[in-house]
Design a protein around this motif. Structure first.
Motif, mmCIF file in Angstrom:
data_model
loop_
_atom_site.group_PDB
_atom_site.id
_atom_site.type_symbol
_atom_site.label_atom_id
_atom_site.label_comp_id
_atom_site.label_asym_id
_atom_site.label_seq_id
_atom_site.Cartn_x
_atom_site.Cartn_y
_atom_site.Cartn_z
ATOM 1 N N ALA A 1 0.826 -1.193 0.000
ATOM 2 C CA ALA A 1 0.000 0.000 0.000
ATOM 3 C C ALA A 1 0.862 1.246 0.000
ATOM 4 N N ASN A 2 2.018 1.163 -0.588
ATOM 5 C CA ASN A 2 2.917 2.317 -0.648
ATOM 6 C C ASN A 2 2.795 3.041 -1.975
ATOM 7 N N ASP A 3 2.859 4.355 -1.922
ATOM 8 C CA ASP A 3 2.936 5.176 -3.124
ATOM 9 C C ASP A 3 3.828 6.348 -2.756
ATOM 10 N N SER A 4 5.099 6.227 -3.017
ATOM 11 C CA SER A 4 6.054 7.245 -2.578
ATOM 12 C C SER A 4 6.346 8.267 -3.669
ATOM 13 N N VAL A 5 5.401 8.440 -4.625
ATOM 14 C CA VAL A 5 5.611 9.365 -5.727
ATOM 15 C C VAL A 5 4.553 10.470 -5.746
ATOM 16 N N ASN A 6 3.284 10.104 -5.678
ATOM 17 C CA ASN A 6 2.202 11.074 -5.835
ATOM 18 C C ASN A 6 2.053 11.961 -4.607
ATOM 19 N N THR A 7 1.691 13.219 -4.835
ATOM 20 C CA THR A 7 1.502 14.144 -3.721
ATOM 21 C C THR A 7 0.114 14.019 -3.103
ATOM 22 N N THR A 8 -0.832 13.403 -3.789
ATOM 23 C CA THR A 8 -2.150 13.146 -3.209
ATOM 24 C C THR A 8 -2.273 11.655 -2.934
ATOM 25 N N PRO A 9 -2.917 11.290 -1.835
ATOM 26 C CA PRO A 9 -2.992 9.879 -1.482
ATOM 27 C C PRO A 9 -3.990 9.108 -2.339
ATOM 28 N N ASN A 10 -3.769 7.814 -2.440
ATOM 29 C CA ASN A 10 -4.738 6.923 -3.068
ATOM 30 C C ASN A 10 -5.949 6.832 -2.151
ATOM 31 N N THR A 11 -7.146 6.800 -2.712
ATOM 32 C CA THR A 11 -8.350 6.789 -1.889
ATOM 33 C C THR A 11 -9.243 5.603 -2.230
ATOM 34 N N ALA A 12 -10.132 5.322 -1.289
ATOM 35 C CA ALA A 12 -11.172 4.303 -1.438
ATOM 36 C C ALA A 12 -10.616 2.943 -1.804
ATOM 37 N N SER A 13 -9.509 2.585 -1.224
ATOM 38 C CA SER A 13 -8.940 1.255 -1.443
ATOM 39 C C SER A 13 -9.508 0.292 -0.412
ATOM 40 N N ARG A 14 -9.545 -0.966 -0.773
ATOM 41 C CA ARG A 14 -9.915 -2.033 0.160
ATOM 42 C C ARG A 14 -8.800 -3.058 0.110
ATOM 43 N N ILE A 15 -8.181 -3.268 1.256
ATOM 44 C CA ILE A 15 -7.049 -4.183 1.334
ATOM 45 C C ILE A 15 -7.404 -5.269 2.331
ATOM 46 N N SER A 16 -7.274 -6.513 1.936
ATOM 47 C CA SER A 16 -7.511 -7.617 2.861
ATOM 48 C C SER A 16 -6.560 -8.749 2.525
ATOM 49 N N GLY A 17 -6.256 -9.525 3.522
ATOM 50 C CA GLY A 17 -5.394 -10.676 3.279
ATOM 51 C C GLY A 17 -4.564 -11.037 4.486
ATOM 52 N N ILE A 18 -3.666 -11.973 4.265
ATOM 53 C CA ILE A 18 -2.723 -12.415 5.280
ATOM 54 C C ILE A 18 -1.350 -11.938 4.855
ATOM 55 N N PHE A 19 -0.714 -11.166 5.722
ATOM 56 C CA PHE A 19 0.610 -10.626 5.434
ATOM 57 C C PHE A 19 1.576 -11.306 6.393
#
Length: 185
Positions: free
Chosen positions: A1-19
């Motif tokens: 869930a990293n985005d180290s480039v854009n100045t605005t954050p990613n929105t409305a994401s759904r993340i699920s799983g086993i890490f």
């Protein structure tokens, strides 16, 4: 869930799983807003969840997290959850956390270096945890409600709050005595 480039954050994401067994960090979160994360994070060598934005970029905001964390870390200063910021201002803000934290007995659970208004609600810690929460001077207006050990004991006495600017609900506090607070009657 990293985005180290854009100045605005990613929105409305759904993340699920086993890490699990991802190496040093189980789940690293940057540049994420208005998102839901449902995850089991286990057996990572440094941190379970780490949110630390890059300098000049937005941090994690308005996310709803339901996490089961276990056996992450292993050293004294390796935490299940680490919230920080590379910028002088800000840090993860306005996130809701509901966690079941089952740490190794040698590490601590939550460390907020910089972050504001994060809400830890109904978070359960195992009884054998050596430390619960460390709040540095950059942590403010975070609150902890119904956060307990699995035996039912409130974690308030296991919270280190350097800035003393955070809120712990569910236990009595003894105020400092001040004679001006009392009158003869």
């Amino acid at each position: 869930a990293n985005d180290s480039v854009n100045t605005t954050p990613n929105t409305a994401s759904r993340i699920s799983g086993i890490f699990s067994q991802n190496g040093a960090i189980g789940l690293s979160i940057e540049q994420l807003a208005k998102s839901k994360i449902y995850a089991v994070v286990q057996s990572n060598t440094s941190f379970g969840v780490k949110s630390r934005n890059q300098a000049g970029l937005a941090w994690m905001q308005w996310c709803d997290l339901d996490l089961w964390l276990e056996n992450n870390g292993g050293g004294v200063d390796l935490y299940q959850i680490l919230l920080d910021s590379a910028d002088a201002s800000g840090g993860p803000q306005d996130n809701s956390w509901r966690c079941r934290i089952d740490p190794l007995s040698t590490n601590k659970s939550i460390h907020i270096v910089k972050g504001e208004r994060n809400r830890f609600i109904e978070t359960i810690f195992t009884d054998d945890a050596t430390g619960a929460v460390d709040l540095d001077a950059g942590a403010k207006d975070n609150y902890f409600k119904d956060c307990r050990y699995s035996s039912g004991t409130v974690i308030g006495s296991r919270i280190t709050d350097v800035g003393a600017r955070n809120y712990i609900y569910g236990e009595w506090k003894t105020p400092t005595f001040a004679a001006g607070n009392f009158t003869a009657g």
